[in-house]
Design a protein around this motif. Structure first.
Motif, PDB file in Angstrom:
ATOM      1  N   ALA A  34       0.842  -1.218  -0.086  1.00  0.00           N
ATOM      2  CA  ALA A  34      -0.082   0.231  -0.114  1.00  0.00           C
ATOM      3  C   ALA A  34       0.943   1.413   0.041  1.00  0.00           C
ATOM      4  CB  ALA A  34      -0.792  -0.112   1.225  1.00  0.00           C
ATOM      5  N   ARG A  35       2.025   1.229   0.747  1.00  0.00           N
ATOM      6  CA  ARG A  35       2.878   2.346   0.856  1.00  0.00           C
ATOM      7  C   ARG A  35       3.629   2.639  -0.680  1.00  0.00           C
ATOM      8  NH1 ARG A  35       5.341   3.764   5.824  1.00  0.00           N
ATOM      9  NH2 ARG A  35       4.498   2.307   7.363  1.00  0.00           N
ATOM     10  N   GLU A  36       3.591   1.570  -1.506  1.00  0.00           N
ATOM     11  CA  GLU A  36       4.380   1.848  -2.629  1.00  0.00           C
ATOM     12  C   GLU A  36       3.395   2.352  -3.654  1.00  0.00           C
ATOM     13  OE1 GLU A  36       5.848  -1.842  -4.554  1.00  0.00           O
ATOM     14  OE2 GLU A  36       6.759  -2.405  -2.599  1.00  0.00           O
ATOM     15  N   ILE A  37       1.849   2.165  -3.551  1.00  0.00           N
ATOM     16  CA  ILE A  37       1.000   2.510  -4.346  1.00  0.00           C
ATOM     17  C   ILE A  37       0.694   3.947  -3.845  1.00  0.00           C
ATOM     18  CG2 ILE A  37      -1.641   2.790  -4.908  1.00  0.00           C
ATOM     19  CD1 ILE A  37      -1.255  -0.554  -4.687  1.00  0.00           C
ATOM     20  N   ILE A  38       0.844   4.246  -2.537  1.00  0.00           N
ATOM     21  CA  ILE A  38       0.465   5.750  -1.966  1.00  0.00           C
ATOM     22  C   ILE A  38       1.723   6.703  -2.775  1.00  0.00           C
ATOM     23  CG2 ILE A  38       0.712   6.973   0.010  1.00  0.00           C
ATOM     24  CD1 ILE A  38      -0.906   4.923   1.269  1.00  0.00           C
ATOM     25  N   LEU A  39       2.936   6.126  -2.803  1.00  0.00           N
ATOM     26  CA  LEU A  39       3.884   6.853  -3.391  1.00  0.00           C
ATOM     27  C   LEU A  39       4.020   7.016  -4.780  1.00  0.00           C
ATOM     28  CD1 LEU A  39       7.063   5.385  -1.286  1.00  0.00           C
ATOM     29  CD2 LEU A  39       5.893   7.927  -1.111  1.00  0.00           C
ATOM     30  N   LYS A  40       3.428   6.089  -5.686  1.00  0.00           N
ATOM     31  CA  LYS A  40       3.136   6.448  -7.036  1.00  0.00           C
ATOM     32  C   LYS A  40       2.012   7.300  -7.221  1.00  0.00           C
ATOM     33  CE  LYS A  40       4.523   1.637  -7.908  1.00  0.00           C
ATOM     34  NZ  LYS A  40       4.224   0.152  -8.615  1.00  0.00           N
ATOM     35  N   VAL A  41       1.063   7.205  -6.229  1.00  0.00           N
ATOM     36  CA  VAL A  41       0.021   8.433  -6.503  1.00  0.00           C
ATOM     37  C   VAL A  41       0.527   9.685  -6.446  1.00  0.00           C
ATOM     38  CG1 VAL A  41      -2.185   8.995  -5.658  1.00  0.00           C
ATOM     39  CG2 VAL A  41      -1.840   6.578  -6.052  1.00  0.00           C
ATOM     40  N   LYS A  42       1.383   9.715  -5.409  1.00  0.00           N
ATOM     41  CA  LYS A  42       1.906  11.033  -4.963  1.00  0.00           C
ATOM     42  C   LYS A  42       2.891  11.497  -6.219  1.00  0.00           C
ATOM     43  CE  LYS A  42       4.653  13.298  -1.548  1.00  0.00           C
ATOM     44  NZ  LYS A  42       5.665  13.892  -2.245  1.00  0.00           N
ATOM     45  N   GLU A  43       3.665  10.752  -6.582  1.00  0.00           N
ATOM     46  CA  GLU A  43       4.454  11.119  -7.676  1.00  0.00           C
ATOM     47  C   GLU A  43       3.622  11.540  -9.136  1.00  0.00           C
ATOM     48  OE1 GLU A  43       7.106   7.562  -8.273  1.00  0.00           O
ATOM     49  OE2 GLU A  43       8.288   7.985  -6.109  1.00  0.00           O
ATOM     50  N   PHE A  44       2.651  10.874  -9.201  1.00  0.00           N
ATOM     51  CA  PHE A  44       1.893  10.960 -10.476  1.00  0.00           C
ATOM     52  C   PHE A  44       1.235  12.361 -10.316  1.00  0.00           C
ATOM     53  CE2 PHE A  44      -1.561  11.151 -13.300  1.00  0.00           C
ATOM     54  CZ  PHE A  44      -1.108  10.414 -14.464  1.00  0.00           C
ATOM     55  N   CYS A  45       0.625  12.718  -9.150  1.00  0.00           N
ATOM     56  CA  CYS A  45       0.042  14.142  -8.877  1.00  0.00           C
ATOM     57  C   CYS A  45       1.121  15.051  -8.926  1.00  0.00           C
ATOM     58  CB  CYS A  45      -0.442  14.151  -7.556  1.00  0.00           C
ATOM     59  SG  CYS A  45      -2.070  13.027  -7.486  1.00  0.00           S
ATOM     60  N   GLU A  46       2.218  14.830  -8.328  1.00  0.00           N
ATOM     61  CA  GLU A  46       3.625  15.908  -8.656  1.00  0.00           C
ATOM     62  C   GLU A  46       3.815  16.181 -10.023  1.00  0.00           C
ATOM     63  OE1 GLU A  46       6.426  13.976  -5.950  1.00  0.00           O
ATOM     64  OE2 GLU A  46       5.663  15.229  -4.167  1.00  0.00           O
ATOM     65  N   ALA A  47       3.885  15.209 -10.853  1.00  0.00           N
ATOM     66  CA  ALA A  47       4.175  15.188 -12.184  1.00  0.00           C
ATOM     67  C   ALA A  47       3.112  16.046 -12.839  1.00  0.00           C
ATOM     68  CB  ALA A  47       4.436  13.779 -12.803  1.00  0.00           C
ATOM     69  N   GLU A  48       1.643  15.852 -12.472  1.00  0.00           N
ATOM     70  CA  GLU A  48       0.555  16.665 -13.298  1.00  0.00           C
ATOM     71  C   GLU A  48       0.978  18.116 -12.685  1.00  0.00           C
ATOM     72  OE1 GLU A  48      -2.936  13.918 -14.406  1.00  0.00           O
ATOM     73  OE2 GLU A  48      -3.101  14.611 -12.444  1.00  0.00           O
ATOM     74  N   HIS A  49       1.126  18.208 -11.355  1.00  0.00           N
ATOM     75  CA  HIS A  49       1.441  19.673 -10.826  1.00  0.00           C
ATOM     76  C   HIS A  49       2.460  20.394 -11.621  1.00  0.00           C
ATOM     77  CE1 HIS A  49       1.449  23.051  -8.067  1.00  0.00           C
ATOM     78  NE2 HIS A  49       2.718  22.771  -7.882  1.00  0.00           N
TER      79      HIS A  49
END
Length: 78
Positions: free
Chosen positions: A9-24
């Protein structure tokens, strides 16, 4: 009390965060909002086939009353 989050779950949370940061950073979406399956796959780091399989499993479970995970119509419209 804090909830224990497993490593997967931690890995998925970090992937979501990275994707959101990339969009930002891009100041725009990277994958169009109307392409839900592709966005979910890219955000979570799994294949589109896996997203589809999990979605279908949830719909089937809900329609057969095996285990309702989320509320969703039993009429598949894709």
């Amino acid at each position: 009390m804090a909830k224990v989050v497993k490593s997967s779950a931690r890995e998925i949370i970090l992937k979501v965060k990275e994707f959101c940061e990339a969009e930002h950073k891009n100041q725009d979406v990277l994958i169009p909002l109307n392409n839900v399956q592709k966005r979910v796959a890219a955000i979570t780091g799994v294949s589109e086939k896996t997203v589809t399989r999990i979605t279908n499993e949830v719909i089937t479970a809900a329609c057969t009353s095996k285990k309702i995970v989320i509320q969703q119509s039993c009429n598949k419209t894709e």
